[in-house]
Design an enzyme around this catalytic site. Structure first.
Site, PDB file in Angstrom:
ATOM      1  N   ARG A  61      33.379  24.777  73.510  1.00 57.46           N
ATOM      2  CA  ARG A  61      34.193  23.728  73.935  1.00 57.46           C
ATOM      3  C   ARG A  61      35.649  23.559  74.127  1.00 57.46           C
ATOM      4  O   ARG A  61      36.616  24.150  74.787  1.00 57.46           O
ATOM      5  CB  ARG A  61      33.615  22.540  74.412  1.00 57.46           C
ATOM      6  CG  ARG A  61      34.194  21.488  75.857  1.00 57.46           C
ATOM      7  CD  ARG A  61      34.344  20.266  75.729  1.00 57.46           C
ATOM      8  NE  ARG A  61      34.634  19.549  76.490  1.00 57.46           N
ATOM      9  CZ  ARG A  61      35.455  18.130  76.616  1.00 57.46           C
ATOM     10  NH1 ARG A  61      34.539  17.360  75.877  1.00 57.46           N
ATOM     11  NH2 ARG A  61      35.571  17.492  77.684  1.00 57.46           N
ATOM     12  N   HIS A  65      39.122  24.582  76.784  1.00 50.42           N
ATOM     13  CA  HIS A  65      39.648  24.319  77.157  1.00 50.42           C
ATOM     14  C   HIS A  65      41.018  25.116  76.229  1.00 50.42           C
ATOM     15  O   HIS A  65      42.324  25.021  77.094  1.00 50.42           O
ATOM     16  CB  HIS A  65      39.623  23.073  76.399  1.00 50.42           C
ATOM     17  CG  HIS A  65      39.163  21.998  76.896  1.00 50.42           C
ATOM     18  ND1 HIS A  65      39.637  20.724  77.024  1.00 50.42           N
ATOM     19  CD2 HIS A  65      38.042  21.525  77.229  1.00 50.42           C
ATOM     20  CE1 HIS A  65      38.474  20.248  78.365  1.00 50.42           C
ATOM     21  NE2 HIS A  65      37.638  20.814  78.223  1.00 50.42           N
ATOM     22  N   GLY A  71      46.610  30.543  78.276  1.00 52.16           N
ATOM     23  CA  GLY A  71      46.289  31.736  78.062  1.00 52.16           C
ATOM     24  C   GLY A  71      45.037  31.366  76.189  1.00 52.16           C
ATOM     25  O   GLY A  71      45.321  29.885  76.140  1.00 52.16           O
ATOM     26  N   ASN A  93      41.062  16.163  77.050  1.00 49.42           N
ATOM     27  CA  ASN A  93      40.581  16.228  75.150  1.00 49.42           C
ATOM     28  C   ASN A  93      40.339  15.370  74.567  1.00 49.42           C
ATOM     29  O   ASN A  93      40.010  15.468  73.681  1.00 49.42           O
ATOM     30  CB  ASN A  93      41.962  16.754  74.530  1.00 49.42           C
ATOM     31  CG  ASN A  93      42.153  17.987  75.635  1.00 49.42           C
ATOM     32  OD1 ASN A  93      41.662  19.126  75.853  1.00 49.42           O
ATOM     33  ND2 ASN A  93      43.756  18.188  74.978  1.00 49.42           N
ATOM     34  N   HIS A 191      26.747  23.561  79.632  1.00 56.23           N
ATOM     35  CA  HIS A 191      26.693  22.979  78.966  1.00 56.23           C
ATOM     36  C   HIS A 191      24.842  22.329  78.599  1.00 56.23           C
ATOM     37  O   HIS A 191      24.563  21.744  78.815  1.00 56.23           O
ATOM     38  CB  HIS A 191      26.444  21.961  80.333  1.00 56.23           C
ATOM     39  CG  HIS A 191      28.184  21.795  80.804  1.00 56.23           C
ATOM     40  ND1 HIS A 191      28.578  21.705  81.423  1.00 56.23           N
ATOM     41  CD2 HIS A 191      29.438  21.564  79.878  1.00 56.23           C
ATOM     42  CE1 HIS A 191      29.719  21.125  81.492  1.00 56.23           C
ATOM     43  NE2 HIS A 191      30.544  21.462  80.673  1.00 56.23           N
ATOM     44  N   THR A 192      23.858  24.151  78.092  1.00 51.41           N
ATOM     45  CA  THR A 192      23.059  24.384  77.801  1.00 51.41           C
ATOM     46  C   THR A 192      23.107  23.600  76.338  1.00 51.41           C
ATOM     47  O   THR A 192      21.484  22.957  76.277  1.00 51.41           O
ATOM     48  CB  THR A 192      22.267  25.795  77.877  1.00 51.41           C
ATOM     49  OG1 THR A 192      21.301  25.336  77.086  1.00 51.41           O
ATOM     50  CG2 THR A 192      23.185  26.004  76.821  1.00 51.41           C
ATOM     51  N   SER A 247      16.168  20.219  74.688  1.00 51.46           N
ATOM     52  CA  SER A 247      16.989  21.362  74.356  1.00 51.46           C
ATOM     53  C   SER A 247      18.366  21.673  74.172  1.00 51.46           C
ATOM     54  O   SER A 247      18.847  22.631  74.374  1.00 51.46           O
ATOM     55  CB  SER A 247      16.456  22.118  74.933  1.00 51.46           C
ATOM     56  OG  SER A 247      17.109  22.406  75.962  1.00 51.46           O
TER      57      SER A 247
END
Ligand code: HEM
Ligand SMILES: *[C@@H]1O[C@H](CO)[C@@H](O)[C@H](O)[C@H]1NC(C)=O
Ligand SMILES: *[C@@H]1O[C@H](CO)[C@@H](O)[C@H](O)[C@H]1NC(C)=O
Ligand SMILES: *[C@@H]1O[C@H](CO)[C@@H](O)[C@H](O)[C@H]1NC(C)=O
Ligand SMILES: *[C@@H]1O[C@H](CO)[C@@H](O)[C@H](O)[C@H]1NC(C)=O
Ligand SMILES: CC(=O)N[C@H]1CO[C@H](CO)[C@@H](O)[C@@H]1O
Length: 326
Positions: A61, A65, A71, A93, A191-192, A247
């Site tokens: 993540r 972000h 960039g 954040n 998001h798995t 999972s």
């Protein structure tokens, strides 16, 4: 082909180099300047993530972000000072983690090759290795990013999509970074793995339209369960909610299955089924071999990893990731 053809191609090639700017990363950028760089990162991830598996998600993540604001230039890692509120201190954040993990990798690299390996490249390499640790695909990470010298909280708010985003907001914010709908679907697949906190989605459980109602696009049984077992109040900010329960530490297709069952946690997850294009793509991924998702996810990560990168003499190589060199 005649002479003219070759010259023409050379001219075109030259123009191409100019127009694509200096923003070119390359594989094994550190091959001579710090040949062990990638190995040091990989060893550190392999040694420490198994003891703290939930960090893998946090590190992936972090790359997202970072890339979405100015960039992929490690602006996300900069600490605020008395005169500057850095990206890190912006609301999106709040729940970012893994800063000290990156700092520790940076220390190892500074000990080996002082002033050579950028914090921005470290984030990109760590993100890739973290995906691998959770059972996901590997890919070659183009490197050569330089670190930015600006980090502003206000820019995080305008560039990072909030979890309440609808489809058109997602399309716009991803489009602003040169990422298309396919990238949106694939990258959301991260998001798995990982966790969330109630305030990121509790409006869907408690007060969706201001009438004390639920989000009708969220499976009712799932919402009931979340209210009873997890988010007993909408403002609970300590309970951790798995995004892909069952999972949550394995990089697989299960997130997409949940989204199709209307059990994606965020409005932004549900929004992916509100466009026939993205819904069809999700269905295709779910029905296809895992390897197809892996290959395409890797391509989208490489693409995201090139967003707005600084190369050549732009920016700097930070000495400490949390502090812009003085
Ligand atoms: C499509 C727009 C996206 C939105 C709106 C979004 C939103 C969020 C939110 C709200 C959380 C949970 C924060 C919390 O409550 O603790 C989260 C977690 C996470 N996101 Fe996203 N995200 C998006 C895209 C992405 C992308 C592109 C990636 C990476 C490629 C990503 C990777 C993750 C991971 C791995 C976590 C779990 C973090 C952890 O366990 O600490 N997300 N996301
Ligand atoms: C940056 O801020 C964090 C959290 O406040 C702190 O732990 C860390 O020591 C700071 N880093 C530097 C180099 O000042
Ligand atoms: C999507 O959300 C944005 C921002 O909240 C809003 O302005 C827009 O009207 C929404 N679009 C649709 C189609 O609902
Ligand atoms: C739901 O939202 C409305 C409008 O924002 C607010 O007036 C109401 O107090 C909220 N209800 C609850 C239970 O939070
Ligand atoms: C969590 O909620 C408490 C109580 O509402 C608040 O004092 C605290 O600042 C919140 N923490 C974060 C990280 O938002
Ligand atoms: C880790 C961190 O810097 N958290 C900050 C996130 O944003 C909020 C609100 O702007 C700050 O209060 C936190 O300190």
């Amino acid at each position: 082909m005649g002479r003219f053809g070759y010259v023409g191609i050379m001219v075109l090639g030259f123009l191409g180099l100019i127009s694509s700017g200096e923003a070119q990363l390359k594989l094994n950028y550190y091959a001579t300047s710090c040949p062990k760089a990638e190995e040091i990162v990989l060893d550190y991830v392999n040694k420490h993530i198994p003891n703290a598996p939930s960090l893998a998600a946090a590190l992936i993540r972090l790359h997202f972000h970072d890339c979405f604001v100015r960039g992929c230039d490690a602006s996300i890692l900069v600490n605020s000072t008395s005169s500057n509120r850095a990206e890190k201190s912006a609301a999106p954040n709040l729940t970012l983690r893994g800063f000290d993990f990156i700092d520790r990798v940076k220390s190892l690299l500074e000990a080996k090759c002082p002033g050579v390996v950028s914090c921005a490249d470290i984030i990109a390499l760590v993100a890739r290795d973290a995906v691998v640790v959770t059972g996901g695909p590997s890919w070659s990470v183009p490197t050569g990013r330089r670190d930015g010298i600006v980090s502003k909280a206000s820019e995080a708010l305008t560039n990072i999509p909030p979890p309440t985003s609808n489809f058109s907001t997602l399309q716009t914010l991803f489009g602003n970074k040169g990422l298309d709908l396919k990238d949106l679907v694939l990258l959301s697949g991260a998001h798995t793995i990982g966790v969330s906190h109630c305030p990121s989605f509790s409006n869907r459980l408690y007060n969706f339209t201001g009438k004390g109602d639920e989000d009708p696009s969220l499976d009712h049984a799932y919402a009931t369960n979340l209210k009873a077992r997890k988010c007993k109040t909408p403002t609970d900010n300590t309970t951790i909610v798995l995004m892909d329960p069952g999972s949550s530490r394995t990089f697989d297709l299960h997130y997409y299955e949940l989204v199709l069952k209307r059990r994606g946690l965020f409005q932004s997850d549900a929004a992916l089924t509100t466009s026939s294009t993205t819904k069809a793509y999700i269905t295709e991924l779910v029905n296809g071999p895992l390897q197809t998702f892996f290959d395409e996810f890797a391509q989208s990560m490489i693409k995201m990893g090139q967003v707005g990168v600084k190369t050549g003499s732009a920016g700097e190589i930070r000495k400490q990731c949390a502090v812009i060199n003085s």
